[in-house]
Design an enzyme around this catalytic site. Structure first.
Site, PDB file in Angstrom:
ATOM      1  N   HIS A  31      46.152 -92.093  -1.815  1.00  0.00           N
ATOM      2  CA  HIS A  31      45.866 -90.764  -2.242  1.00  0.00           C
ATOM      3  C   HIS A  31      45.883 -89.335  -1.783  1.00  0.00           C
ATOM      4  CE1 HIS A  31      43.575 -88.284  -5.482  1.00  0.00           C
ATOM      5  NE2 HIS A  31      43.863 -89.437  -6.179  1.00  0.00           N
ATOM      6  N   ASP A  33      56.791 -82.679 -14.676  1.00  0.00           N
ATOM      7  CA  ASP A  33      55.875 -83.504 -14.291  1.00  0.00           C
ATOM      8  C   ASP A  33      56.706 -84.781 -13.138  1.00  0.00           C
ATOM      9  OD1 ASP A  33      53.285 -85.186 -15.590  1.00  0.00           O
ATOM     10  OD2 ASP A  33      54.734 -86.498 -14.635  1.00  0.00           O
ATOM     11  N   ASP A  69      48.432 -86.212  -2.613  1.00  0.00           N
ATOM     12  CA  ASP A  69      47.784 -84.831  -2.148  1.00  0.00           C
ATOM     13  C   ASP A  69      48.554 -84.017  -1.672  1.00  0.00           C
ATOM     14  OD1 ASP A  69      45.470 -85.306  -3.903  1.00  0.00           O
ATOM     15  OD2 ASP A  69      44.042 -84.949  -2.092  1.00  0.00           O
ATOM     16  N   GLU A  75      49.641 -84.174 -12.045  1.00  0.00           N
ATOM     17  CA  GLU A  75      50.929 -84.069 -11.319  1.00  0.00           C
ATOM     18  C   GLU A  75      52.021 -83.224 -12.311  1.00  0.00           C
ATOM     19  OE1 GLU A  75      51.106 -86.478 -13.953  1.00  0.00           O
ATOM     20  OE2 GLU A  75      52.611 -87.544 -12.998  1.00  0.00           O
TER      21      GLU A  75
HETATM   22  P1  GH3 Z   1      55.552 -90.711 -15.234  1.00  0.00           P
HETATM   23  O1  GH3 Z   1      56.926 -90.998 -14.659  1.00  0.00           O
HETATM   24  O2  GH3 Z   1      55.698 -91.226 -16.782  1.00  0.00           O
HETATM   25  O3  GH3 Z   1      55.081 -89.462 -15.289  1.00  0.00           O
HETATM   26  O4  GH3 Z   1      54.613 -91.706 -14.284  1.00  0.00           O
HETATM   27  P2  GH3 Z   1      53.347 -91.349 -13.651  1.00  0.00           P
HETATM   28  O5  GH3 Z   1      53.099 -92.585 -12.624  1.00  0.00           O
HETATM   29  O6  GH3 Z   1      53.499 -90.313 -12.703  1.00  0.00           O
HETATM   30  O7  GH3 Z   1      52.153 -90.910 -14.446  1.00  0.00           O
HETATM   31  P3  GH3 Z   1      50.781 -91.434 -14.798  1.00  0.00           P
HETATM   32  O8  GH3 Z   1      50.222 -90.596 -16.051  1.00  0.00           O
HETATM   33  O9  GH3 Z   1      50.976 -92.912 -15.216  1.00  0.00           O
HETATM   34  O10 GH3 Z   1      50.225 -91.410 -13.491  1.00  0.00           O
HETATM   35  C1  GH3 Z   1      49.919 -90.192 -12.807  1.00  0.00           C
HETATM   36  C2  GH3 Z   1      49.361 -90.295 -11.552  1.00  0.00           C
HETATM   37  O11 GH3 Z   1      48.919 -88.961 -10.900  1.00  0.00           O
HETATM   38  C3  GH3 Z   1      48.084 -90.976 -11.853  1.00  0.00           C
HETATM   39  C4  GH3 Z   1      46.953 -90.327 -10.821  1.00  0.00           C
HETATM   40  O12 GH3 Z   1      46.523 -91.169  -9.875  1.00  0.00           O
HETATM   41  C5  GH3 Z   1      47.908 -89.191  -9.961  1.00  0.00           C
HETATM   42  N1  GH3 Z   1      47.166 -87.996  -9.721  1.00  0.00           N
HETATM   43  C6  GH3 Z   1      46.828 -87.182 -10.942  1.00  0.00           C
HETATM   44  N2  GH3 Z   1      45.902 -86.324 -10.134  1.00  0.00           N
HETATM   45  C7  GH3 Z   1      46.474 -86.365  -8.988  1.00  0.00           C
HETATM   46  C8  GH3 Z   1      45.779 -85.834  -7.541  1.00  0.00           C
HETATM   47  O13 GH3 Z   1      45.169 -84.665  -7.485  1.00  0.00           O
HETATM   48  N3  GH3 Z   1      46.128 -85.923  -6.399  1.00  0.00           N
HETATM   49  C9  GH3 Z   1      46.734 -87.349  -6.359  1.00  0.00           C
HETATM   50  N4  GH3 Z   1      46.864 -87.903  -5.088  1.00  0.00           N
HETATM   51  N5  GH3 Z   1      46.999 -87.961  -7.484  1.00  0.00           N
HETATM   52  C10 GH3 Z   1      47.099 -87.454  -8.841  1.00  0.00           C
HETATM   53 MG    MG Z   2      54.191 -88.217 -13.966  1.00  0.00          MG
HETATM   54 MG    MG Z   3      51.707 -86.687 -15.904  1.00  0.00          MG
END
Ligand code: GH3
Ligand code: MG
Ligand code: MG
Length: 354
Positions: A241, A228, A245, A271
């Site tokens: 965003h 992750d 991506d 992610e």
């Molecule tokens: P951690 O180190 O604890 O994993 O922190 P984190 O910020 O990575 O984890 P968190 O679960 O708070 O946030 C995950 C982020 O991933 C939030 C979301 O906007 C982003 N995300 C999820 N799917 C996608 C995607 O398909 N594209 C983009 N650009 N961002 C994504």
């Molecule tokens: Mg994360």
């Molecule tokens: Mg995550």
């Protein structure tokens, strides 16, 4: 999907073009048929004129005026009709051969000779038979000419049929290829993640079940690595965003180049990624996971710079089922996050190891 739309548009244009050609061909076909029919009728008429002139001469010489006049009227009518019908026909198509006008003139002269013959037969008889013969020869030449035209038309008609068939074949082929293309694409998009192009969660879980069954049956080892991105929310918040991506795609590519060919990589969350390492024991899996961690740590993500990942590793045990295995690798990854991120933790056989 955009690519598929573009392809669909190209296929639409190609098929439309060939359909248009097909319609043009059908119209030309109709014209050809009409021409062929008219030409065949002309041959029929000319053959009738040819025979009727001979008959007319015989009837006049043998003094049967009523029948002779009927035949004469018939010839007059046939010549007039065909002169009118073929007035646009290029007389020089076979130079010197096709000449209905000449036949008409000779026919007129024959009729005058017949009139003279009725006044004084003896000196005119030879001239009448000669003229009748001349008329027959011209009529015969006209028949041959007309047959030549029909043969030429029929030859064109053969080429037409060929191109028509080819046209139809192209349309059918394009549609068949497109059908296969769409089918393949749908099949591919059903198992692939649309953003990164690697396998999706659904496919991975199916594959995992298959691998569990295989490993259990053959008593083979295999491992899972879950990873992750650290603080990815911050990346999105800072760079947007779209950049996020891009980072996901670049990360998938980076992992793809670090892993072995036989390892199966999938995106199972926003992610979050997972790798299945077939025929691999825990120490080797840890080594590979560490390699991936370093590889990502050093990867220059455009505009973003560096990103790190946290990884969990676990090994399959004979008593495992899918949920337990996934839960264990998830716990290992959670520990890596807890223990400071940009690191890996492993859990093997229910015991926790670092
Ligand atoms: P951690 O180190 O604890 O994993 O922190 P984190 O910020 O990575 O984890 P968190 O679960 O708070 O946030 C995950 C982020 O991933 C939030 C979301 O906007 C982003 N995300 C999820 N799917 C996608 C995607 O398909 N594209 C983009 N650009 N961002 C994504
Ligand atoms: Mg994360
Ligand atoms: Mg995550």
């Amino acid at each position: 999907m955009n690519f598929m739309k573009q392809k669909s548009r190209s296929v639409f244009y190609i098929v439309s073009l060939f359909l248009f050609l097909l319609i043009v061909q059908v119209i030309l076909y109709g014209k050809f048929f009409e021409e062929l029919k008219a030409d065949t009728e002309t041959i029929h008429d000319l053959s009738r004129i040819r025979g009727a002139i001979q008959r007319y001469t015989k009837l006049e010489i043998s003094n049967r005026p009523t029948e002779a006049h009927a035949v004469e009227a018939d010839i007059d009518n046939l010549i007039a009709v065909n002169l009118n019908k073929n007035k646009d026909v290029e007389k020089n198509e076979v130079p010197g051969l096709y000449d209905l006008n000449r036949l008409n003139t000779e026919w007129g002269e024959l009729k005058s000779l017949i009139e003279a013959y009725h006044t004084d037969p003896i000196p005119i008889l030879n001239a009448v038979t000669d003229k009748s013969e001349e008329c027959w020869e011209i009529a015969d030449a006209n028949v041959i000419q007309q047959q030549y035209i029909v043969n030429k038309t029929t030859a064109y008609y053969k080429y037409f049929t060929l191109t028509f068939g080819l046209n139809l074949l192209v349309i059918v082929l394009v549609l068949l290829l497109y059908k296969r293309y769409v089918h393949n694409n749908l099949a591919a998009s059903a198992i692939h993640d649309s953003l990164t192009g690697i396998f999706n969660k659904g496919y991975f879980e199916e594959y995992l079940e298959y691998e569990i069954a295989r490993a259990a049956r053959k008593n083979l080892p295999f491992c899972l690595v879950m990873l992750d991105i650290d603080h990815f929310k911050l990346v999105n918040d800072t760079y947007g965003h779209r950049r996020g991506d891009y980072a996901l795609k670049a990360l998938a590519e980076a992992i793809h180049t670090c892993k072995r060919n036989t390892d199966v990589l999938a995106r199972i969350g926003g992610e979050e990624f997972i790798i299945l390492l077939p025929d691999t024991k825990l120490p080797d899996a840890i080594q590979l996971a560490e390699r991936i961690r370093k590889c990502v740590e050093q990867f220059p993500f455009e505009e973003i710079g560096n990103m790190t990942i946290s990884l969990g590793v676990t090994e399959f045990k004979q008593t495992d089922h899918k949920e337990r295995l996934l839960q264990r690798v998830d716990s290992a990854m959670y520990q890596a996050k807890e223990n400071g991120r940009n690191r890996l933790e492993s859990i093997g056989g229910g015991e926790e190891n670092e």
